[in-house]
Write a protein that holds these residues in place. Structure first.
Motif, short mmCIF file in Angstrom:
data_model
loop_
_atom_site.label_atom_id
_atom_site.label_comp_id
_atom_site.label_asym_id
_atom_site.label_seq_id
_atom_site.Cartn_x
_atom_site.Cartn_y
_atom_site.Cartn_z
N GLU A 61 0.93 -1.12 0.11
CA GLU A 61 0.02 -0.05 -0.23
C GLU A 61 1.08 1.20 0.14
OE1 GLU A 61 -3.67 1.11 2.72
OE2 GLU A 61 -2.00 1.31 3.78
N ASN A 92 1.02 4.16 -2.80
CA ASN A 92 0.92 5.77 -2.63
C ASN A 92 2.20 6.40 -3.00
OD1 ASN A 92 -1.71 6.44 -1.18
ND2 ASN A 92 -1.51 4.42 -0.62
N GLY A 102 -10.14 8.47 -0.41
CA GLY A 102 -9.95 7.16 -0.78
C GLY A 102 -10.90 6.14 -1.60
N SER A 103 -10.52 5.34 -2.38
CA SER A 103 -11.47 4.79 -3.20
C SER A 103 -12.41 3.50 -2.47
CB SER A 103 -10.91 3.95 -4.66
OG SER A 103 -11.78 3.13 -5.06
N GLU A 157 -10.84 -0.30 -1.54
CA GLU A 157 -10.87 -0.81 -0.18
C GLU A 157 -11.90 -1.89 -0.06
OE1 GLU A 157 -10.68 3.42 2.13
OE2 GLU A 157 -11.83 2.05 3.23
N TYR A 206 -7.39 -3.38 6.23
CA TYR A 206 -8.70 -2.70 6.05
C TYR A 206 -8.62 -2.50 4.52
CZ TYR A 206 -7.86 -1.77 10.85
OH TYR A 206 -7.58 -1.94 12.20
N GLY A 207 -7.89 -3.04 3.67
CA GLY A 207 -8.06 -3.04 2.31
C GLY A 207 -6.89 -1.81 1.92
N PHE A 208 -6.63 -1.77 0.61
CA PHE A 208 -5.71 -0.79 0.29
C PHE A 208 -6.25 0.51 -0.02
CE2 PHE A 208 -3.58 -4.40 -2.26
CZ PHE A 208 -2.45 -4.21 -1.34
N PHE A 209 -5.64 1.54 0.55
CA PHE A 209 -6.13 3.01 0.60
C PHE A 209 -5.29 3.69 -0.62
CE2 PHE A 209 -5.30 7.51 0.88
CZ PHE A 209 -6.60 7.87 1.19
N ASP A 254 -6.14 7.04 -3.05
CA ASP A 254 -6.68 8.39 -3.10
C ASP A 254 -7.20 8.56 -4.63
OD1 ASP A 254 -7.61 11.00 -2.98
OD2 ASP A 254 -5.99 11.80 -1.63
#
Lengths: 331, 427
Positions: A10, A14, A153-154, A158, A170-173, A175
Motif C-alpha cells: 500500500e 501511494n 480513498g476509493s 478498499e 482494511y484494504g488498500f487505501f 486516493d
C-alpha cells in the motif's frame, strides 16, 4: 499474505502516485532547461500563479481589486459570475501564454548568450516578482479549488482488497485524486512526446535543444521557441497547480512544491522527460518506504531529507542523472 | 541666509527628535510568505482595535497609540531584526507572533527591560514569573492546551481513557514539539497510548502520516500544526474517513483558513479556542462606526470576525488593558516599558471589564501576578460546521490539569534559571 507486507505494498502504491505528483512539477523544469539551458527557479511560483489565476477566473474575482479599491475608494471584489472549470482552465492557459510572451520580451530576449548563472539569477528575480504580483492580483488568502476532481480513498478498492489480509488489514487505501493525477500525467507526457516528435514546432524545439546556433542558422526563431516552451511549461505548472491546489487549497505554500521537484531532477536528469517521470516515481516510493520501514525507529519526518539523500546517492554514481545527457567536452 | 539655516536646523531637530507622548506598540506581523494567510487576519484585528481606541478615545488615558508594524515573514531572523530596529522607538511590549521569534527575544528583551507577550504560544515555562520577569504568555499555554484537549477527550469517553490510543500530528519545530512532554505525562496518569507523528515544514505532503493513522486506528488525533500543514491534515483525515469529531487541533489549527479548503470533509473537526469567534459583540458595532465605515480598516478589511482576526482583537485588548493598568499604578499616562511590565503583572480581566469593553464573555476571566505570567490556563472547544462555514463553541471554559502542568513549568523554568544564573523573584 501478512498484513505488514500488504501495508508495504500500500505504501509503495501511494509512493508511486505521490511520485507522479512530484513528476508533474519536475516536468516544467525539464522542458525549459532542455530547450534553453535555463534552470527555472520560478517554476514553483508559476504553479502557484496559474492556480490562483484559475480560481480567480472561476470565481469571477476582479484582478487587482484591493489595489483598485485602495486607489479609487471603491468596494469591488467580484464580477458576479462563475466560469465553468474547463473554460477557466483554457483562459488560464491563455494567461500563462501571455506570461510566457512577456517573460521573453522583458527578460530573456535581452539575455541571449549570457552565462547560465545569469539566466538562473533572472529566474530568481522572476520568482519573487511573480509571488508579489500574484498576491497583488488575486490576494493572499487561501482559496478553495474545486474543478470537479474526486478526492478521498476509493471505497471500491478498499472493499475489494480487504479480503487479502487478516483482521488488521482494511484494504488498500488509494486516493482518487492521486489516480486522476496519474492518468493526467500519463496523458500529458504522451501529448508532449507526440508534440515533440510529430509536429513542426516540436521538431524545431528539439533542434533548439540540441544546438541553438545550428537551429538559428536554418531559420528557426529562438524567440518563438522560447515563448512556446515557456507556454508549455506554464501549462504543465497549471496542471501541477490544479492537483496540488485541490489537495491543500491554493495558497503561497504551493510555490514550495518546487522543493519536491529538485531531488526528482537530480535523480532523473535535467534534460529528460522520461527521467522526470521515473525520477519522481523512485523518489516517491523511496521516501514513503523509508518512512514506513525506518521512520518509526528514528522519530519520523524523514521524507524531506531522505529524498535528497537518495538523489545524492544517484548523483555520485551518475552526475547527469538516470536519463540525462552525458556531458562530454572535447578540447 | 540665517533664517534659512535656522529653519533647516529646526527641521533637522524636529526630524531627529523622538515623537513625544505616544504609546508605542510594535506589531510584528507577517503579511507575506507561506504563513501570510494566517498572519494577515491577526495583524488586521490587532491594528483595528488600536485604531478604534485612537479614533474613539484619543488613545489610552489621553495618549495616542503609535503602532509600528514590522514584517517578519514568520522568519526568526527577520523577527529579531524587527525587534532591534523598533526597540529604540520606546516600544512598550512585543508580541512576536511566532514561537521561534519568541525564543530568540526572551534573552534580548529581558536584558533590554522590555516585556514580551506571547499569547498562547512561545516558551510555556515563561508562565513562571519568578524566573521570566519580562515574559508573559497569558491567557493559556501549549501545555494547558494539551491538557485541555485530553480533558475534553475524557469527557467524551465518560471519564476513562485508559487503553485508548491518541496520536499527535505535529509541526516538526519548536512549536510543534511543545505539547509532547505534557502529553507523555498525561499518558502516564491516564493510561492512554501516545503516538507521535512529526510533519516537516511546510507540510504539503502528509500521506505517510495519515496512512499510519489509518493502519493504527487511534481513537483520537490531536494536531499542533500551522499554515498549509493544517489544511492538508484536515483533507487527509477526511480522505481516510477519520471521524472528524475525534480530531482536535490546538488554537493555531482552528481557523476558517484551515477548514474551508477541505469543504464538506472538514465538517465536525474540533479545535481549542482562546476566545470566541464571530462578530456578535457590541465592540464590533464600535469598530464599524469608528474604523470600518471610516475606511480605516487594516489590510483589505475582509477578515472581520474570523477566528484569527478575533485573536488579533483579543491580543490588542489584553495589551491595551495592561497599558491602562500601568497608567493607573504609576499615575502617569506616558508609560515606560518597565511600567508596562508592572501593568501586565497587575492585569485583571473580569467579566464586568470585558462587558464594559463590548466583549462580554469573549475570553476567560483571569488575573496575573508576579508569579503567574500564564493566566488562567482556560480554553474552550469549538467545532466546524461545513454547511454554514462557521465555528461554534461547543463547551464552556475547560481548565487544564494543574497537578501535571505546574510541576512541569517549575522544572523547566528552574532549569532555565540555573542555566542563565537567574535568581527567583516575587519572594
Amino acid at each position: 499474505m501478512p498484513d505488514q507486507l500488504l501495508y508495504a505494498i500500500e505504501v509503495t502504491l501511494n509512493g508511486l502516485m505521490a511520485g507522479v505528483l512530484y513528476s508533474l512539477v519536475a516536468l516544467g523544469f525539464v522542458l525549459i532547461f532542455k530547450a534553453s539551458g535555463i534552470f527555472n527557479y520560478a517554476q514553483g511560483v508559476m504553479a502557484l500563479f496559474s492556480a490562483m489565476t484559475l480560481v480567480g477566473i472561476m470565481d469571477g474575482q476582479v484582478p487587482f481589486s484591493h489595489l483598485i479599491n485602495a486607489i479609487f475608494g471603491t468596494d469591488i471584489h467580484h464580477f458576479g459570475w462563475h466560469v465553468p472549470a474547463i473554460v477557466a482552465i483554457l483562459l488560464t492557459a491563455v494567461v500563462m501564454t501571455a506570461f510566457a510572451w512577456a517573460v521573453n520580451q522583458v527578460i530573456f530576449k535581452h539575455l541571449v548568450n549570457q552565462e547560465p548563472i545569469i539566466l538562473f539569477m533572472a529566474t530568481i528575480g522572476l520568482a519573487y516578482f511573480l509571488e508579489g504580483f500574484g498576491d497583488l492580483m488575486w490576494g493572499s488568502d487561501i482559496k478553495s479549488l474545486d474543478v470537479g476532481l474526486p478526492q478521498g480513498g476509493s471505497f471500491w478498492i478498499e472493499e475489494n482488497t480487504a479480503w487479502l489480509g487478516g483482521e488488521g488489514f482494511y484494504g488498500f487505501f488509494i486516493d482518487q485524486l492521486d489516480m486522476v493525477a496519474t492518468v493526467v500525467a500519463v496523458i500529458l507526457v504522451a501529448v508532449l512526446v507526440a508534440f515533440s516528435q510529430y509536429t513542426k514546432q516540436g521538431r524545431a524545439l528539439r533542434a533548439v535543444a540540441d544546438d541553438h546556433q545550428a537551429a538559428l542558422s536554418v531559420g528557426i526563431s529562438l524567440s518563438y521557441i522560447w515563448v512556446l516552451v515557456w507556454s508549455i511549461a506554464g501549462f504543465v505548472a497549471l496542471v501541477a497547480g490544479i492537483m496540488w491546489g485541490t489537495k491543500s487549497g491554493v495558497q503561497f505554500s504551493l510555490s514550495l512544491i518546487a522543493l519536491k521537484a529538485l531531488p526528482v531532477l537530480m535523480l532523473g536528469g535535467f534534460t529528460s522527460i522520461p527521467g522526470a517521470i521515473v525520477g519522481g516515481l523512485i523518489v516517491g516510493v523511496g521516501e514513503k518506504l523509508f518512512e514506513f520501514l525506518v521512520g518509526p525507529m528514528i522519530g519520523g519526518a524523514t521524507e524531506n531529507w531522505f529524498a535528497y539523500v537518495l538523489a545524492l546517492i544517484f548523483l555520485v554514481f551518475r552526475p547527469q542523472g538516470l536519463f540525462g545527457e552525458r556531458i562530454i567536452e572535447r578540447v | 541666509m540665517k533664517l534659512k539655516l535656522a529653519t533647516l536646523a529646526l527641521g533637522a531637530v524636529m526630524a531627529a527628535a523622538p515623537a513625544l507622548a505616544d504609546l508605542v506598540i510594535p506589531s510584528l506581523s507577517y503579511r507575506t510568505g507561506p504563513y501570510a494567510p494566517n498572519g494577515i487576519p491577526v495583524a488586521d484585528g490587532f491594528a483595528d482595535y488600536l485604531t478604534l481606541l485612537n479614533e474613539r478615545d484619543g488613545g489610552i488615558g489621553g495618549v495616542p497609540i503609535r503602532m509600528i508594524e514590522c514584517e517578519t515573514g514568520y522568519n526568526t531572523e527577520k523577527g529579531v531584526e524587527c525587534y532591534e530596529s523598533t526597540k529604540g522607538e520606546g516600544s512598550l511590549v512585543y508580541s512576536p507572533l511566532s514561537t521561534g521569534i519568541t525564543y530568540q527575544l526572551i534573552p534580548k528583551a529581558s536584558a533590554d527591560g522590555i516585556p514580551v507577550h506571547s499569547m498562547g504560544y512561545g516558551r510555556t515555562s515563561a508562565a513562571n514569573g519568578k524566573v521570566f520577569e519580562w515574559v508573559f504568555n497569558h491567557p493559556a499555554t501549549y501545555w494547558d492546551g494539551a491538557s485541555i484537549a485530553i480533558k475534553h477527550i475524557m469527557e467524551q469517553e465518560g471519564g476513562d481513557i485508559s487503553g485508548k490510543k491518541i496520536a499527535l500530528v505535529y509541526h516538526n519545530s519548536a512549536y510543534g514539539k511543545e505539547p509532547i512532554r505534557t502529553l507523555e505525562e498525561l499518558a502516564k496518569k491516564h493510561g492512554y497510548e501516545l503516538t507521535l507523528l512529526p510533519v516537516d515544514h511546510p507540510g504539503q505532503e502528509q500521506k505517510s502520516q495519515w496512512l499510519q493513522i489509518r493502519r493504527e486506528r487511534p481513537d483520537y488525533v490531536l494536531m499542533w500544526g500551522w499554515g498549509v500543514m493544517n489544511q492538508v491534515a484536515i483533507q487527509e483525515a477526511a480522505n481516510i474517513r477519520f471521524p472528524m469529531d475525534h480530531f482536535i487541533g490546538v488554537w493555531w489549527s482552528g481557523s476558517e483558513n484551515d477548514t474551508l479548503p477541505a469543504g464538506a470533509g472538514a465538517d465536525g473537526y474540533k479545535a481549542l479556542a482562546l476566545a470566541n469567534p464571530g462578530t456578535n459583540y457590541p465592540l464590533f458595532d464600535e469598530l464599524k462606526t469608528y474604523v470600518y465605515d471610516k475606511g480605516l480598516s487594516a489590510g483589505a478589511g475582509d477578515q472581520h470576525g474570523y477566528v484569527l482576526y478575533n485573536r488579533g482583537v483579543y491580543q490588542a485588548m489584553l495589551t491595551t488593558e495592561a497599558v491602562r493598568k500601568a497608567q493607573e499604578i504609576h499615575g502617569v499616562a506616558d508609560i515606560t516599558p518597565a511600567m508596562m511590565r508592572d501593568g501586565l503583572e497587575a492585569l485583571e480581566i473580569t467579566e464586568e471589564r470585558m462587558a464594559e469593553l463590548g466583549l462580554p464573555e469573549f475570553g476567560p476571566a483571569f488575573s496575573l501576578s508576579c508569579e503567574n505570567h500564564g493566566g488562567s490556563g482556560l480554553a474552550k472547544i469549538q467545532q466546524w460546521d461545513a454547511g454554514s462555514k462557521t465555528w461554534s463553541v461547543v463547551t464552556d471554559w475547560i481548565a487544564s490539569d494543574r497537578s501535571i502542568i505546574d510541576p512541569l513549568i517549575a522544572e523547566d523554568s528552574q532549569a532555565y534559571a540555573a542555566e542563565n544564573g537567574i535568581e527567583e523573584r516575587c519572594n
